[in-house]
Design a protein around this motif. Structure first.
Motif, PDB file in Angstrom:
ATOM      1  N   UNK A  11      13.893  42.593 -79.591  1.00  0.00           N
ATOM      2  CA  UNK A  11      14.211  41.137 -79.883  1.00  0.00           C
ATOM      3  C   UNK A  11      15.530  40.925 -80.690  1.00  0.00           C
ATOM      4  N   UNK A  12      15.821  41.987 -81.767  1.00  0.00           N
ATOM      5  CA  UNK A  12      16.912  41.875 -82.531  1.00  0.00           C
ATOM      6  C   UNK A  12      18.063  42.091 -81.567  1.00  0.00           C
ATOM      7  N   UNK A  56      29.794  33.688 -80.397  1.00  0.00           N
ATOM      8  CA  UNK A  56      31.096  33.948 -80.712  1.00  0.00           C
ATOM      9  C   UNK A  56      32.248  34.280 -79.638  1.00  0.00           C
ATOM     10  N   UNK A  71      24.105  35.745 -80.349  1.00  0.00           N
ATOM     11  CA  UNK A  71      25.242  35.675 -81.299  1.00  0.00           C
ATOM     12  C   UNK A  71      26.500  35.745 -80.841  1.00  0.00           C
ATOM     13  N   UNK A  79      18.828  38.652 -80.033  1.00  0.00           N
ATOM     14  CA  UNK A  79      19.583  37.591 -81.222  1.00  0.00           C
ATOM     15  C   UNK A  79      20.864  38.093 -81.308  1.00  0.00           C
ATOM     16  N   UNK A  80      21.245  39.340 -81.230  1.00  0.00           N
ATOM     17  CA  UNK A  80      22.560  39.915 -81.453  1.00  0.00           C
ATOM     18  C   UNK A  80      23.232  39.369 -80.136  1.00  0.00           C
TER      19      UNK A  80
END
Lengths: 466, 81
Positions: free
Chosen positions: A75-76, A87, A83, A79-80
């Protein structure tokens, strides 16, 4: 046969059990290998996240399932990635903006590496220096070959200056190939702070420089013409002043005759004239006297322009006291309060500055004649940092709308009720201007007037115009 | 910071990697609220290692991280960038 059948069955079961045990061991081995693989991958992912591997107590299958590190890291990562995508979009936008500016800029822009190799250049840069080539064609060439062509000394090389450690490099009026440029340079660093690239901006100021040179030439020409024209004006002025002086001087003799003979007529032939004739004669005497006064004033103002200034320290307070006493003695019946600040000293021509105070205090005396509690003040103040002297009275004053007329020759703001030729203030202004000072007045009808004047620096080395 | 709900987690006594995993789990659970600016998470810890691991991972997710030290304890505040 009856006894051997059960025995045979038992042997079969034992064999089957052994086979099952063997399969079970193989499966356990496989499971252990797969769990080990999962543990390894989890630990690798934890390492990517910058943290420590799972400990022994966290390695058993139940713990892993309960804690679900794989799920958390998955999950992390999602999200990374989201992001990073955002960016990337922002960076792309920024890149597009930068490229648009790069392309549209009306200055030459070039990026080089630390070996002076051209990495990129904008349209204007190629237009100025490279001619009909594409960005790709010029990429990799040395800027020393393509831009300055070895004609610029090392100390004027912006790239060298940046490589030597400067945060920016700026050269004004950098001349190459018949053009003049303002050159600006700045480094691009990598993460550890090492200079990787250098951005150079070339602003072609050839046209501006030519315009500035032309402007300077025109200014010099204008200056010469102003000097010539001023000299012409001064010559004409001088001639006019001489003319005025001669006329005034020459008029005095016939006027003296008119006045003299009129007085003789009045004294010796008066009884032969009737009353009307006598009145006419008296008026002739009065106007010739007045005209004589005007001619004297004109000669005085001419003298002011012609006299050479003799500079010295002048005690203005002392001069003002003398002038005040002069008026008090002339009209002892008048009650006028004088307030003169002591020890006011200025550098100037003593005779001319005496005339200034005589005129200004004389005016104050004249225009307070109808005031019961007349007061005249001479003092000093500082206006815009300049020492400023003033003569103030509480007399009839004047309308500020007419202040420009105050200092003009023969201009008067008051009628016959106050005597005067209209030359006094013009003379005062001429004296102050000859000292390179300024004079101005403030007033209000019925409330009085104040005349301010400045005089040049008291420093004896600071020469006053002759 | 008005109308922002702060959710506190005391992960004192835990060490790596569980400190990071717990923090990541809670960030994952609350990511929408954080990104909308409604929620911020405060992790209280006595493990110095995680004052670098949690901020780095949260920063990679595009979040803002502030670390405050109070005696031997730390508060790691995760909020919208």
């Amino acid at each position: 046969m009856e006894e051997s059948a059960p025995l045979h069955r038992e042997e079969e079961l034992i064999a089957e059990l052994a086979e099952l045990r063997s399969e079970n061991e193989a499966l356990k081995e496989t499971l252990k290998r797969r769990n080990g693989y999962i543990h390894d991958k989890i630990n690798q992912l934890l390492d990517v996240m910058g943290t420590k591997p799972l400990r022994e107590e966290e390695l058993d299958d139940d713990s892993i399932q309960d804690f679900d590190p794989l799920g958390i890291i998955f999950d992390s990562f999602r999200h990374i990635l989201a992001s990073l995508k955002e960016k990337n979009n922002q960076l792309q936008l920024l890149h597009d903006e930068t490229m648009a500016i790069f392309s549209a800029a009306q200055v030459g822009i070039m990026v080089v590496d630390t070996e002076f190799r051209i990495l990129s250049s904008n349209t204007k840069m190629r237009e100025i220096f490279f001619g009909e080539v594409t960005e790709e064609e010029i990429c990799g060439d040395h800027c020393r070959d393509m831009v300055c062509k070895g004609n610029i000394p090392d100390q004027l090389c912006a790239v060298r200056k940046i490589l030597a450690g400067a945060e920016t490099a700026s050269f004004k009026g950098w001349e190459v190939r018949g053009h003049v440029f303002d050159v600006e340079a700045a480094p691009i660093h990598d993460l550890d702070g090492t200079v990787k690239r250098i951005v150079l901006v070339y602003n072609d100021i050839t046209g501006l420089k030519q315009a500035q040179d032309e402007l300077a030439r025109m200014n010099a020409e204008l200056e010469t013409r102003v000097v010539e024209r001023t000299a012409q004006f001064q010559e004409v002025n001088k001639e006019l002043e001489s003319f005025c002086y001669s006329i005034s001087h020459d008029l005095r003799a016939p006027l003296r005759h008119i006045s003299g003979f009129s007085n003789i007529l009045l004294e010796e032939y008066c009884d032969r004239l009737d009353k009307e004739g006598q009145a006419f004669l008296r008026r002739i005497c009065a106007v010739t006297n007045r005209m004589g006064g005007m001619i004297d004033d004109l000669l005085r103002i001419s003298r002011v322009a012609r006299t050479t200034l003799t500079l010295s320290k002048v005690d203005l307070s002392h001069v003002a006291e003398n002038v005040a006493n002069l008026f008090r003695d002339a009209e002892p019946d008048r009650s006028v309060r004088f307030d003169i600040t002591p020890d006011l000293v200025a550098r100037g021509d003593a005779t001319l500055l005496g005339m200034v105070l005589q005129n200004l205090i004389g005016n104050a005396w004249k225009y307070t004649a109808r005031k019961k509690d007349a007061a005249i003040e001479f003092g000093r103040t500082f206006m815009n940092g300049r020492e400023t002297f003033f003569v103030r009275d509480n007399g009839v004053g004047f309308d500020m709308a007419y202040r420009d007329k105050l200092f003009r020759v023969f201009e008067r703001l008051h009628g016959e009720e106050f005597e005067g030729s209209g030359i006094g203030l013009a003379t005062v202004q001429r004296i102050i201007h000859r000292h390179r000072g300024e004079i101005w007045a403030e007033g209000e009808v019925g409330k009085g007037a104040t005349f301010y004047f400045t005089l040049p620096d008291r420093d004896p080395d600071n020469k006053v115009g002759q | 910071m008005e109308n922002v709900q702060t959710i506190e987690f005391d992960i004192s006594g835990q060490i790596c990697p569980s400190t990071l995993l717990v923090a990541l789990r809670e960030i994952n659970r609350n990511i929408e609220g954080i990104n909308a600016g409604r929620v911020q998470l405060a992790f209280k810890t006595d493990n110095r290692d995680c004052t670098s691991t949690i901020p780095e991972a949260a920063s990679n997710m595009g979040l803002r991280v502030d670390v405050q030290k109070d005696d031997s304890r730390y508060t790691i505040l995760v909020s919208k960038a």
